[in-house]
Scaffold this active site. Structure first.
Site, mmCIF file in Angstrom:
data_model
loop_
_atom_site.group_PDB
_atom_site.id
_atom_site.type_symbol
_atom_site.label_atom_id
_atom_site.label_comp_id
_atom_site.label_asym_id
_atom_site.label_seq_id
_atom_site.Cartn_x
_atom_site.Cartn_y
_atom_site.Cartn_z
ATOM 1 N N ARG A 21 2.995 32.491 54.389
ATOM 2 C CA ARG A 21 3.114 33.351 53.035
ATOM 3 C C ARG A 21 2.775 34.339 53.256
ATOM 4 N NH1 ARG A 21 1.577 27.572 50.850
ATOM 5 N NH2 ARG A 21 2.316 28.732 48.494
ATOM 6 N N ARG A 25 1.013 36.059 46.491
ATOM 7 C CA ARG A 25 0.508 36.108 45.536
ATOM 8 C C ARG A 25 -0.797 37.872 45.515
ATOM 9 N NH1 ARG A 25 -1.765 29.887 43.295
ATOM 10 N NH2 ARG A 25 -2.214 30.221 45.919
ATOM 11 N N ARG A 34 6.358 38.577 39.628
ATOM 12 C CA ARG A 34 5.781 36.861 38.799
ATOM 13 C C ARG A 34 5.179 36.845 37.194
ATOM 14 N NH1 ARG A 34 5.214 32.641 37.868
ATOM 15 N NH2 ARG A 34 3.128 32.132 38.833
ATOM 16 N N ASP A 70 10.233 27.534 48.975
ATOM 17 C CA ASP A 70 9.012 26.118 49.100
ATOM 18 C C ASP A 70 9.521 25.040 49.907
ATOM 19 O OD1 ASP A 70 6.482 26.221 47.669
ATOM 20 O OD2 ASP A 70 6.911 24.110 47.572
ATOM 21 N N TYR A 143 2.557 15.034 48.192
ATOM 22 C CA TYR A 143 4.075 15.929 46.949
ATOM 23 C C TYR A 143 4.024 14.370 46.305
ATOM 24 C CZ TYR A 143 1.045 19.543 48.459
ATOM 25 O OH TYR A 143 0.213 20.676 49.332
HETATM 26 O O1 CP3 Z 1 5.359 32.405 53.184
HETATM 27 C C1 CP3 Z 1 5.870 33.087 51.823
HETATM 28 O O2 CP3 Z 1 5.910 33.997 51.219
HETATM 29 C C2 CP3 Z 1 7.246 31.880 51.751
HETATM 30 C C3 CP3 Z 1 7.262 31.167 51.066
HETATM 31 C C4 CP3 Z 1 6.511 29.470 50.723
HETATM 32 C C5 CP3 Z 1 6.077 29.367 49.538
HETATM 33 N N1 CP3 Z 1 5.523 27.946 49.898
HETATM 34 C C6 CP3 Z 1 6.113 29.638 48.140
HETATM 35 C C7 CP3 Z 1 5.344 29.492 47.355
HETATM 36 C C8 CP3 Z 1 5.927 29.092 51.936
HETATM 37 C C9 CP3 Z 1 6.358 29.280 53.320
HETATM 38 C C10 CP3 Z 1 5.926 27.704 50.943
HETATM 39 C C11 CP3 Z 1 5.434 26.677 51.770
HETATM 40 C C12 CP3 Z 1 4.295 25.616 51.159
HETATM 41 N N2 CP3 Z 1 4.517 25.005 50.344
HETATM 42 C C13 CP3 Z 1 3.779 24.465 52.010
HETATM 43 C C14 CP3 Z 1 3.121 25.134 54.239
HETATM 44 C C15 CP3 Z 1 2.145 26.143 54.238
HETATM 45 C C16 CP3 Z 1 0.525 25.664 53.793
HETATM 46 O O3 CP3 Z 1 0.289 26.523 53.004
HETATM 47 O O4 CP3 Z 1 0.307 24.299 53.652
HETATM 48 C C17 CP3 Z 1 3.076 24.292 50.905
HETATM 49 C C18 CP3 Z 1 2.180 22.777 51.329
HETATM 50 C C19 CP3 Z 1 3.638 24.379 49.736
HETATM 51 C C20 CP3 Z 1 3.442 23.068 48.345
HETATM 52 C C21 CP3 Z 1 2.909 24.246 47.876
HETATM 53 N N3 CP3 Z 1 3.977 25.209 46.550
HETATM 54 C C22 CP3 Z 1 1.392 24.015 47.158
HETATM 55 C C23 CP3 Z 1 0.730 23.513 47.225
HETATM 56 C C24 CP3 Z 1 1.419 25.581 45.999
HETATM 57 C C25 CP3 Z 1 0.280 25.698 45.324
HETATM 58 C C26 CP3 Z 1 -0.347 26.578 45.438
HETATM 59 C C27 CP3 Z 1 -0.060 27.659 46.685
HETATM 60 O O5 CP3 Z 1 -0.565 26.951 47.418
HETATM 61 O O6 CP3 Z 1 -0.045 28.286 46.158
HETATM 62 C C28 CP3 Z 1 2.887 25.701 46.012
HETATM 63 C C29 CP3 Z 1 3.775 27.771 45.110
HETATM 64 C C30 CP3 Z 1 4.054 28.766 46.052
HETATM 65 N N4 CP3 Z 1 4.835 28.343 47.055
HETATM 66 C C31 CP3 Z 1 3.530 29.849 45.970
HETATM 67 C C32 CP3 Z 1 4.516 30.674 46.414
HETATM 68 C C33 CP3 Z 1 4.454 31.871 46.747
HETATM 69 C C34 CP3 Z 1 3.024 29.848 44.070
HETATM 70 C C35 CP3 Z 1 3.172 31.464 44.094
HETATM 71 C C36 CP3 Z 1 2.773 32.106 42.696
HETATM 72 O O7 CP3 Z 1 1.418 30.867 41.764
HETATM 73 O O8 CP3 Z 1 3.039 32.540 42.444
#
Ligand code: CP3
Length: 333
Positions: A21, A25, A34, A70, A143
């Protein structure tokens, strides 16, 4: 290239580092973007997604880029709409009038062509490998099923344990869609693929095999680039994960990497496993733990430095820079 050398278990230099990640953020430059665009626009617009992918690399000498997308985007292949309410778990909206059981996927090349375009935009500007990814089918399914996604996954497991046939039909569909999606990513040019089965730890050993391992194996069988497997609970499932022979396994911080290395075949690289909370603590404690890890894994030709899970929001960016500096300058002593 260090990451690819480590994935081949042939790295003779300092370990490569990237951070799960890493485009998130905690980065002021990301927060600024954002403030201008909704998250879904950053995912859907290839130019913006490519820009976000590059943000962390501009600030730190990381050894890999990870595609900004994502794990839930794959659900768009089924006609679903994914919502990201601020500060809450994502919500998946089904196409109107369709039940989960009746979902049908369309081709990745149509619905997710924007991801292909992002990869094509990125490749010429990168001098480090690009990591593509998808979610593990069990995690993605959770999800889709949970109304209010939180720790126990009670609705998902209730479904699994009352109607396993229908549940596995869903996992099969997500698996097929993920294979199609990842092959598109490969063709577009990703160098490595990481599969995030983030919620695997809620399952006991038998259901972990049936709901996670079997599908991860099926996905891996269709890929040609090196694959990194990530799941929470990986320290407990070492032998089962190693049996799939991925290029690497990413470990959470529950286990000691030195000990894990002793139990792993030398042909599988080891990624991890710093506790992400350390990055929000005192810098001296962070440095101490990071150095311990580097020392433990010193000389391991397949070691990839990373966190045990994704970087947390509110992580001070300076701490991240210190960590990257420590690893890239090879300061073990
Ligand atoms: O690694 C990176 O920077 C690349 C992008 C990336 C995102 N999500 C962007 C994102 C990757 C590799 C993911 C994977 C992801 N997404 C997972 C597996 C990894 C892990 O952390 O377990 C999961 C379970 C998700 C599902 C997801 N997407 C959730 C639960 C959320 C909300 C809470 C959170 O973890 O941020 C998201 C939103 C999301 N995906 C954001 C980003 C940058 C939030 C960004 C924001 O609020 O601006």
């Amino acid at each position: 290239v260090k990451l690819l050398d480590a994935l081949a278990c042939q790295n003779r230099k300092r370990p490569p580092i990237w951070i799960m990640r890493q485009a998130g953020r905690y980065l002021p430059s990301y927060k600024a973007l954002r403030a201008r665009y909704p998250l879904i626009d950053l995912f859907h617009n290839s130019h913006l997604a490519a820009e976000v992918t590059l943000l962390p690399l501009k600030e730190m000498p990381l050894d890999a880029a990870i595609l900004f997308s994502d794990i839930l985007m794959v659900l768009e292949l089924f006609g679903c709409t994914v919502h990201y309410p601020e500060g809450k778990a994502p919500m998946v909206e089904l196409p109107s009038g369709v039940q989960i059981e009746d979902l049908q996927a369309t081709a990745a090349a149509d619905k997710l062509s924007y991801v292909k375009q992002t990869i094509q935009l990125l490749k010429p500007s990168l001098n480090v490998p690009l990591i593509g990814f998808c979610g593990g089918p069990f995690t993605v399914a959770s999800y889709l099923i949970e109304k209010n996604h939180r720790d126990s996954l009670s609705a998902t497991k209730k479904w699994l344990f009352t109607d396993p046939h229908a549940f596995h039909q869903l996992l099969k569909k997500i698996t097929a869609a993920s294979i199609d999606y990842l092959k598109m990513q490969e063709e577009a040019g990703v160098d490595v693929i990481q599969i995030f089965d983030s919620w695997a730890h809620v399952l006991g050993p038998v259901d972990f095999r049936l709901c996670c391992l079997d599908y991860l194996q099926e996905i891996m069988a269709h890929l040609s680039v090196p694959v990194i497997l990530f799941c929470r609970g990986s320290c407990l499932r070492l032998a089962e994960l190693a049996a799939l022979a991925p290029a690497a396994i990413s470990f959470d911080w529950q286990g000691e990497l030195e000990q894990i290395a002793g139990q792993m075949p030398r042909s599988i690289a080891i990624q991890g496993n710093l506790d992400p909370d350390l990055l929000r603590g005192e810098i001296s404690i962070l440095e101490e733990r990071a150095k311990e890890l580097l020392l433990q894994m010193q000389g391991h030709p397949g070691y990839i430095f990373n966190l045990g899970h994704g970087i947390l929001p509110d992580t001070p960016v300076d701490n991240v820079k210190r960590l990257v500096d420590l690893v890239t300058n090879g300061c073990v002593a």
